[in-house]
Design an enzyme around this catalytic site. Sequence first.
Site: not given
Length: 429
Positions: A89, A144, A171
Amino acid sequence: MKTLTIKNVTFGTGIPKIAVPVTDTDPEEIVRNAEAAKGQADLIELRIDAFLSAGGCAEEAQGGLEKLLSDVRRAFDGPILFTLRTGAEGGLLEVTDEVYAGVLARALKSGCIDLIDIEFARTTAKEIAERARAAGVPVVFSRHDFRKTPKAEEIAESFRKMEESGAAIAKGAFMPESGSDVDEILRAAELAGKALSVPFILIAMGEKGRITRTHGEVFGSCLTFASLKGRASAPGQIDAGEMRKELIRIHEARERKGFIFLIGFMGTGKSSVGRALKKMRDLPLIEMDENIEKAEGMPISRIFETRGQEAFRDMETEFLAGLCGREGGFVSCGGGAVLRERNRVLMRGLGTIVLLTASPETIYERLKGGIKNRPNIRGRYSVEGISELMETRRAAYTEAAGRIVATDGLQPAEIAGKILEETGSDDFV
């Protein structure tokens, strides 16, 4: 949406909070940079993967982790977000699930951290989250991708699952391949804002994604990441001092709500109504297309022919971004300006969006003899052709609109009066 408050820092309301990542390998440098972040950051993100990678292997390097956390705690009195970002990530370290869980467990046990980032794709993610809840440390579940950007629906669904699994903050950070990917991320934020009760962070990395770092207050992202001393931990990070100024500038523009943006299909009367509004309130009327033509030195039709529609949309975005800091007025927008999510975000941050509507028959009559500089309607100038093109834009128009005003059978002054009444701007200054 719920807010989250840690050490007098509240996430999920007002200006997005600034996190400065500390990514050094040397313990003394880590502590110095944590101390330097005072006054620059609302919180620091202790990116422990850099420190652990310098130890040769994570297991051996963990020996000094407790002391480092204690030293960082003394150096920085604001919230500390603890992160072990793995190679998959975008981090600096590849570790097994067992090692990953072990490092985060040590951090939780130290009592020196206030938030913990857990990569949601990890098989041990939920187990670590349970430990965090037991330790009283809120969880930031993260996802991510440095290669691509998922569809908005996929991002929003992953956020929903994060909340379901106990996230205090959800997130996502993704690498856009094009501007349309940035729009996808902003659309995901709109979906997440409607579905979540916890704050979220959404970032498009790289220069293309700058708007997602600076305009979080407009589209709902509660936190942005900025660099200290120009040392970015991800592509596109802005210096913390510059970021603070930009966030305040955008917040002040948002508070002023100084602009009324007139949007709608060609022929709905945006320019004529804009002139009526200017006369009524003696405020500037800004014609988006005219400004772009002047800046580029050619008509819109020529821009389309020589540079293409995407380049023209870029010009619209640049024009809107340039309004931030100006006092206000009325803006007559190009017919396709709101097709971009980025443009809608910029408009919402600067004022009220008013959609002017008219029937295809009305528009056909209004456009007679004036389609030469309207490249999108060439070849389909008929009631049916207008209706078809209107339908392709209907969703974007209605989604963007703060107010909707029908213009059929009305004179510009009548429409202008309705706009001031509908927007509560009868005393607009």
